[in-house]
Enzyme design. Sequence first.
Site, PDB file in Angstrom:
ATOM      1  N   ARG A  60       0.831  -1.209   0.000  1.00  0.00           N
ATOM      2  CA  ARG A  60       0.000   0.000   0.000  1.00  0.00           C
ATOM      3  C   ARG A  60       0.865   1.259   0.000  1.00  0.00           C
ATOM      4  NH1 ARG A  60      -4.968  -1.124   4.166  1.00  0.00           N
ATOM      5  NH2 ARG A  60      -3.347  -1.742   5.610  1.00  0.00           N
ATOM      6  N   ASP A 226     -11.408  -7.220   7.130  1.00  0.00           N
ATOM      7  CA  ASP A 226     -11.386  -5.802   6.785  1.00  0.00           C
ATOM      8  C   ASP A 226     -11.014  -5.685   5.306  1.00  0.00           C
ATOM      9  OD1 ASP A 226     -10.486  -3.119   6.307  1.00  0.00           O
ATOM     10  OD2 ASP A 226     -10.377  -2.865   8.474  1.00  0.00           O
ATOM     11  N   GLU A 252     -16.081  -5.931   6.682  1.00  0.00           N
ATOM     12  CA  GLU A 252     -15.893  -4.497   6.957  1.00  0.00           C
ATOM     13  C   GLU A 252     -15.459  -3.718   5.733  1.00  0.00           C
ATOM     14  OE1 GLU A 252     -13.909  -3.509  10.594  1.00  0.00           O
ATOM     15  OE2 GLU A 252     -12.757  -1.907   9.648  1.00  0.00           O
ATOM     16  N   GLU A 280     -15.326   4.001   8.606  1.00  0.00           N
ATOM     17  CA  GLU A 280     -14.071   4.589   9.097  1.00  0.00           C
ATOM     18  C   GLU A 280     -13.611   5.735   8.213  1.00  0.00           C
ATOM     19  OE1 GLU A 280     -11.652   0.890   8.777  1.00  0.00           O
ATOM     20  OE2 GLU A 280     -10.096   2.210   7.996  1.00  0.00           O
ATOM     21  N   ASP A 303     -13.839   6.999  12.813  1.00  0.00           N
ATOM     22  CA  ASP A 303     -12.522   7.216  13.413  1.00  0.00           C
ATOM     23  C   ASP A 303     -12.612   8.579  14.103  1.00  0.00           C
ATOM     24  OD1 ASP A 303      -9.282   6.368  12.810  1.00  0.00           O
ATOM     25  OD2 ASP A 303      -9.731   8.387  13.547  1.00  0.00           O
ATOM     26  N   HIS A 330     -13.259   3.192  14.699  1.00  0.00           N
ATOM     27  CA  HIS A 330     -12.049   2.667  14.062  1.00  0.00           C
ATOM     28  C   HIS A 330     -10.846   3.178  14.862  1.00  0.00           C
ATOM     29  CE1 HIS A 330      -8.652   3.554  11.237  1.00  0.00           C
ATOM     30  NE2 HIS A 330      -8.786   2.248  11.070  1.00  0.00           N
ATOM     31  N   GLU A 350     -11.927  -1.330  19.142  1.00  0.00           N
ATOM     32  CA  GLU A 350     -10.879  -1.916  18.293  1.00  0.00           C
ATOM     33  C   GLU A 350      -9.506  -1.617  18.880  1.00  0.00           C
ATOM     34  OE1 GLU A 350     -10.484  -0.340  14.261  1.00  0.00           O
ATOM     35  OE2 GLU A 350      -9.007  -1.893  13.778  1.00  0.00           O
TER      36      GLU A 350
HETATM   37  C1  LIG Z   1      -6.074  -3.475   8.331  1.00  0.00           C
HETATM   38  C2  LIG Z   1      -6.762  -2.485   7.457  1.00  0.00           C
HETATM   39  O1  LIG Z   1      -6.427  -2.717   6.125  1.00  0.00           O
HETATM   40  C3  LIG Z   1      -6.411  -1.039   7.815  1.00  0.00           C
HETATM   41  O2  LIG Z   1      -5.012  -0.854   7.713  1.00  0.00           O
HETATM   42  C4  LIG Z   1      -6.884  -0.643   9.185  1.00  0.00           C
HETATM   43  C5  LIG Z   1      -8.369  -0.652   9.271  1.00  0.00           C
HETATM   44  O3  LIG Z   1      -9.075  -0.416   8.326  1.00  0.00           O
HETATM   45  C6  LIG Z   1      -9.002  -0.973  10.552  1.00  0.00           C
HETATM   46  O4  LIG Z   1      -8.307  -1.058  11.568  1.00  0.00           O
HETATM   47  O5  LIG Z   1     -10.212  -1.094  10.565  1.00  0.00           O
HETATM   48 MG   LIG Z   2     -11.213  -0.981   8.747  1.00  0.00          MG
END
Ligand SMILES: C[C@H](O)[C@H](O)CC(=O)C(=O)O
Ligand SMILES: [Mg+2]
Length: 406
Positions: A60, A226, A252, A280, A303, A330, A350
């Site tokens: 990424r 996710d 998700e 998020e 978030d 998030h 989380e």
């Molecule tokens: C793990 C996911 O791709 C991202 O980096 C974090 C996320 O979306 C989450 O914690 O929810």
């Molecule tokens: Mg996520």
Amino acid sequence: MCARRGRCRSVVIPFPKIVAVRAFTARGGGADYHDQGAGHWIDDHIATPMARYPEYRASRQSFGINVLGTLVVELEASDGTVGFAVTTGGEPAAFIVERHLSRFLIGQNPADFERIWDQMYFSTQYYGRKGLVVNAISAVDLALWDLLGKLRQEPVYHLLGGAVRDELQFYATGARPDIARDLGFIGGKLPLHHGPAEGDEGLKKNVALLADMRARCGDDFWLMYDCWMALDVDYATRLAHACHAHGLKWIEEAISPDDYWGYAELKRNVPKGMLVTCGEHEATRWGFRMLLEMDCCDIIQPDVGWCGGITELIKISALADARGKLVVPHGSSVYSYHFVVTRHNSPFAEFLMMHPGPTEVVPMFAPQLLGEPVPHNGRIKVSALDKPGFGVELNPDVPLHRPYSN
Ligand SMILES: C[C@H](O)[C@H](O)CC(=O)C(=O)O
Ligand SMILES: [Mg+2]
């Protein structure tokens, strides 16, 4: 005590005003948790909307997920008290804070956070509303709540109405739910590795990884996927059905955050009992109202550093509560912890596993903050939050850069 009954006057002590606003950037983890070194699980061939281009599939960071870095906002009051907050946003967000938002802060009473939020949002609406600008607004808002807590010598969760339970309970996000289970978490959320461009073979690999983790974790441990906005409704529906046999608890952020219609369709399509979660990358009461009114999901995941801060999250959470929906923020570290513990419709939280493995628990925004609480046996006691404001300090070993001034 009054010496003579009936002659008392209550006195309101003037609150210190904001005298300085400073915005800094920082690199290497912190609030921009994607800004990690090589070999970290969070940058390991994870499905993204950019994965349709083979050259941006393996990492990424190759398409710039970590290009912004961390934003740090400090607000100083006339008595010398400093409130601060961190989020993702780096240099462009620092510009917005210093050159645009600071005018709504200097000389103002930090207790006037509603008016300040309103002015920050509506003055930037013509170029803002979501994304980077709302990240910047969120950081200022969180710094205001930190300052208020420090001035009042109370933790932010007290200012939000107090705790409704004695501890926070966490699921862990990371590549090793089996280790998260042994560390006491209630569930593990895996990153999805392969997107639609990798075809049926990729889909089979996604299902096989879940099956492997189910075998390692046993039947009662929550497992989630996710999908980081990488899929389309058709692929997400097929993935959900294929993963149902392996007890996937939720799917998700399966599709683009702008595709409210797609989320509503996906929610109708998934197997009974599987949850759809998202939000998020959504912001403000208006964005979340769309998700809620269009029945896009079962759990919203704002978030706290991206949705508009605590002042906006209060409103988002109330909208969700009235509809019987859960709010499970998030990431967001302490900004989430102080909120989640005050709300019945946020029954768990989380924890993003930022250890590269991830084989052990390290603070979510490491190395940015000092005093950042971490779960023990998947839990944080409310007493760990009992410090003024959000209860954390900036780590002086992390260099800060101030690219602009106001
Ligand atoms: C793990 C996911 O791709 C991202 O980096 C974090 C996320 O979306 C989450 O914690 O929810
Ligand atoms: Mg996520």
